[in-house]
Structure formats: C-alpha cells, structure tokens
Design an enzyme around this catalytic site. Structure first.
Site, short mmCIF file in Angstrom:
data_model
loop_
_atom_site.label_atom_id
_atom_site.label_comp_id
_atom_site.label_asym_id
_atom_site.label_seq_id
_atom_site.Cartn_x
_atom_site.Cartn_y
_atom_site.Cartn_z
N ASP A 212 0.83 -1.20 0.00
CA ASP A 212 0.00 0.00 0.00
C ASP A 212 0.88 1.27 0.00
O ASP A 212 1.85 1.35 0.75
CB ASP A 212 -0.84 -0.04 1.29
CG ASP A 212 -1.95 0.97 1.32
OD1 ASP A 212 -2.84 0.89 0.47
OD2 ASP A 212 -1.94 1.85 2.21
N GLU A 283 1.73 -0.54 -5.00
CA GLU A 283 0.77 0.50 -5.30
C GLU A 283 1.55 1.81 -5.25
O GLU A 283 1.80 2.36 -4.17
CB GLU A 283 -0.38 0.56 -4.28
CG GLU A 283 -1.43 1.58 -4.70
CD GLU A 283 -2.11 2.35 -3.59
OE1 GLU A 283 -3.19 2.91 -3.83
OE2 GLU A 283 -1.56 2.43 -2.47
#
Ligand code: GLC
Length: 535
Positions: A212, A283
C-alpha cells in the site's frame, strides 16, 4: 518492443491473472452483514472455476476499521470482524489445494492510531524515542501548522495531539485519515519491524504482498511545503494520467523519494530466501511510466500496478499510448507489465465508460484487450459480474474520504457482491437484512447464480476469456507489434494472437484470422465498442 527472453521469465506472477478480494464485501460467512475470511474460503472454488491464478486480499488485520483495514493496529493478527489466524491458515491451505496463489496487503506507510507504537508515542511526549517512530512536529508559536501538506482524504495532513498544551504542543503527520499516523521510515526500528511482518506472513505460506502507498514511505527531509494546483488529486497528482502542464506544477516532497528504493531492495532479499517465487506488487502512483519502472528494477518489486491503463479515457490513442509507454518503460528495466481497470479505490469501469449497456460493452472490450497484453492482469471482485458503481445514499457512506470532505468517496465500488437469489443480501451471507452497504434492489440479474450458464452473461464472458488466455498467456512471448487499423482502433499482434479494439462507432474491417474470443457480436466486421481476439 521486445521485453526480456520469455524463457527466462517463467515465475508464476509474470503471466498471472489476480483477483482482488475486498474482504468486507466479498462473502459473509457468519451472517453479520460484513464479509469475512470463512466467507472467502467458501467461495474459492468459484474463483478457481472463474480461471484466475491468484487472489489478493485487502487488509484483514486487527484494525479499528476507520479506513476499513488500511489502518492496521496489529500486523500479525486478524481482526475479529474477519475471523482468526486459524481461519487465515485454513484459507491459505484451501487456496493452495485449489491451485490458487494468495497475496496479502501490507500497509507500511502508516499504522492505525490504535497501534501500540502510536499509543506509546502519545503517552511518552515530545522528544521521546517513542515519538521518533512517527512524524511529530512542534506546534508553531503563531498558531499555524508545521507545513501546508494536505491529507489525501481532504483537509490538513496534521492533527494536534490532544493532550499537548503550551510549549509541549505537537502535531503528527497523516497523509490519510487522522487515525492513520505516518511512520518515520528514517528510524531503523520501523524498517526492522516490517521485515518481521513480512517473515511472519511468508512463514505462514503467503505467495506475495501488495504494498500500500509504496511511493509514500519516505518524506523529503525538512518537510518543506508542497505545491499542487487546484484540482489535481493529492494521491494521484503525479500519476501518468495527468497532463504535462499539471505535472510540472506539482511539487510534492512526500511522494516518490529516492530512499524508498532501499526498502524494497531489502524486502526483495527477504522474499528471495523463500521458495516458490514469492512476489510483491507496488501501489505506487508515480509521475511517469519511467518512475513507475524504477520500482520494478530487478532487485526491487516484482510488479507495480499500471494505473495509467485505468486512468486512460475511452479513446484509441489514449490506450495505444499507454500500451507503448508501458512496454517501453518496463523494457528499460527488464520488468513485467501489469494491467488493471478497477479496484476498491476507483469508480467501477462499467460506470467510468458511460454506464448501462454502453458502459458494459466498453468494459468487456477493455478487459479483453488487457487480457491479450503481455504480463499480468488484476481484476476486482464483481467486475466479472458486470457490476456498476452504486450511488450510495449519504447516510450509508463510510469512506473517510467522504466523512472528511462530505463529497465523493469510494463506497460505490465496495457494495457487497451479489451471489444468488432475487433480493438483498443476494446470498452475500446467511443473514436476511441488507449488508454493511445496502445493495441495489435491481441486482437479481447480476448474481453469480443468475449469470452462470448464460452464454450472454458477463460472468461466462470472463470465464471463456480466461480459459482462452490460458492457451497462450505463457507461450505467446512478450513482444507486441502495434498494427495501424485506423484512428479509432487499437490493434496489436502478440505471438499467434491479434487483438483488435474498436473505440469508435463505425464498424471496422477485421484482419484475416479465426475469432478466438469477442467481447460482443462480431460478424465479418468489428462493431464499435467491441474487441476481438483473432488467431
Ligand atoms: C491505498 C489504498 C486505499 C487506502 C489508502 C490508505 O491507496 O488502496 O484504499 O485508503 O491507501 O491506506
């Protein structure tokens, strides 16, 4: 465009189709209206039959759920809402039995404010060792904030520690919600903690990690002000989809700092010590395909999400540009491309492309195009059913982005998946009422049950496309030859397969070849908003 020799590149993830599970919304095992791990496990045979290779599960760790799990209070345990560690072990075992790989989500940019480190930091006070694990700064005497940084979810990125008074007053940095304090990656304890977390899950048998906000961990020293023109999205301001003018005006010292790459070199080594081609995918919303490619240099990430594909407008030249830029950029570092159209943060692509019949036709055509390209593809739960974005009534909205700004938010793509039956909760779980976000009352034709066996359904289209893809994905090689078939057409040849996408309205003549798969009716010519594979 030639990527590396395919014979050298047979790790499973290079050609995989990975299905994203957002645990709250996938399947509810215990009937509380919220999806959970036993629910996921019960639906694994469906995913095997769909024909995907792997699943990525959004966070299921202990969390107060202010950002639905992207606020982690304990990285090595499961939130009771979703089950137990034993449930996670059972999921891994069942997935592996069925031949599915499992990727879990890692959230290293910030913890939850309920993480024991943050609680200790608040208690310990300014100047403490505990506060140095986060980014605390003294409150300026003039009453201003430490700098002008904005939260991705709206409002300032600084919150004052509640008990800080007078000379002692401090703010802490949170690039997302105030319940998600950013970690100080310049403190070595932080890096060591995450290596332990990686090993904890690798030892339990996970096949990889989705990381993330991978571009956010390090902030430029000094935390100078940011410059971001009105209207440029905070998180994606530097993404490849923005225009050059906007890009040159954006100066954001919180993203994409060079030091992040040292972290991923270290993680690469940790993963390499394990058997079975463990992988990690970034990401990282970066400025250009080249800066995205820096994350997948041979000693860093295995892959990075290619958000440029998802951000492209419904225009042939936009898609063509993303294809050539992506392949060129990953070619620079000998990496593998990825493709994605939807996830839990963006408007579902059926709706982005216009909604209704038109949006669905385009969504299927874009999907077919992506599945023909070299590399791997990511699907988001429910796209195989053709689910549209839902207009969630304000009183039901839960996304912190909406709660902080009173606008927008990502709840509309997170409405629980309809499995069967004719009324909510459509087999989502054993309960009878609406699940955590209400499902529309016109979803009966969109359940997995209703679509199964119907050759005209989106589900059977996905199953067929994934089955045909399997026949060439690992053998067609990574070379792509772009073909010129008109302004509104995206066409390319990859090994034995030719893919043609018509983004226009007028039918176009097809090159020679047998139709292997089509996203809609094809009769000699290719109608608008349709894609085809020829072999
Ligand atoms: C990522 C996630 C998003 C989350 C944010 C903060 O962008 O995909 O859902 O809100 O990070 O962790």
């Amino acid at each position: 465009m030639a990527l590396n020799d395919p014979a050298q590149q047979q790790e499973w993830w290079r050609h995989a189709v990975t299905y994203q599970v957002y645990p709250r919304s996938f399947a509810d095992g215990n009937g509380d209206g919220i999806g959970d791990i036993p629910g996921i496990t019960s639906r694994l045979p469906y995913l095997r039959d769909l024909g995907v290779d792997a699943i990525w599960i959004s966070p299921f760790y202990t969390s107060p759920q202010h950002d639905h799990g992207y606020d982690v209070a304990d990285y090595c345990d499961i939130d009771p809402l979703f089950g137990t560690l034993a449930d996670a072990d059972a999921l891994l075992e069942r997935a592996h039995e069925l031949g599915l790989k499992v990727i879990v989500d890692l959230v290293p940019n910030h913890t939850s404010s309920e993480h024991e480190w943050f609680q200790a930091a608040v208690a310990a006070g300014p100047g403490s060792h505990e506060r140095d694990r986060y980014l605390f700064r003294d409150a300026p005497a003039d009453g201003s904030l430490p700098n002008n940084w904005m939260s991705v979810f709206g409002g300032p990125a600084w919150t004052r520690v509640e008990d800080g008074t007078g000379d002692d007053a401090q703010y802490y940095l949170h690039l997302f919600d105030s319940s998600q304090p950013d970690l100080n990656w310049r403190n070595p304890e932080v890096g060591d903690m995450f290596v332990d977390v990686l090993r904890f899950w690798l030892d339990r048998g996970v096949d990889g990690f989705r990381v993330d906000v991978a571009h956010g961990l390090f902030k430029e020293e000094g935390l100078r002000d940011q410059r971001r023109p009105e209207g440029v999205d905070q998180l994606r301001g530097q993404s490849a989809g923005e225009s050059m003018v906007e890009r040159s005006e954006v100066d954001e010292p919180m993203w994409d700092q060079p030091e992040v790459h040292d972290v991923y070199r270290r993680w690469h080594e940790v993963l390499a010590k394990y058997d079975g081609d463990r992988m990690f995918v970034a990401e990282a919303w970066t400025q250009t395909p080249e800066s995205m490619a820096r994350y997948i240099r041979p000693d860093e990430f295995s892959q990075a999400f290619n958000f440029a594909w998802l951000l492209a407008d419904w225009k042939a030249d936009a898609f063509r540009g993303v294809i050539t830029d992506t392949l060129d950029a990953v070619g620079l570092v000998g990496g593998s491309p990825t493709w994605v159209l939807s996830n839990h943060d963006v408007i579902r692509h059926v709706t982005r492309y216009g909604g209704g019949e038109l949006g669905l036709a385009r969504a299927k055509a874009a999907t077919l195009t992506m599945l023909a390209l070299p590399g791997s593809a990511y699907l988001y739960e429910g796209e195989e059913l053709g689910l549209p974005e839902v207009e969630v009534a304000p009183e039901f909205r839960q996304d912190p982005l909406f709660l902080r700004t009173g606008e927008g938010g990502r709840d509309g793509c997170r409405v629980p998946v309809p499995w069967s039956g004719t009324a909510p909760p459509y087999g989502f779980g054993p309960g009878t009422g609406q699940p955590w976000l209400p499902q529309p009352d016109d979803w009966a034709p969109l359940t997995a049950e209703a679509e199964t066996g119907d050759d005209a359904s989106t589900l059977e289209f996905y199953r067929a496309a994934l089955a045909v893809r399997r026949t060439f994905a690992t053998t067609a090689g990574d070379d792509v030859e772009m073909l010129e078939l008109g302004e509104d057409v995206v066409a390319f040849r990859r090994g034995p397969v030719t893919c043609v996408l018509n983004c226009g309205t007028a039918p176009v003549d097809l090159p020679e070849g047998r139709v292997l798969m089509a996203s809609g009716p094809v009769d000699g010519t290719l109608p608008g908003d349709t894609a085809v594979w020829l072999g």
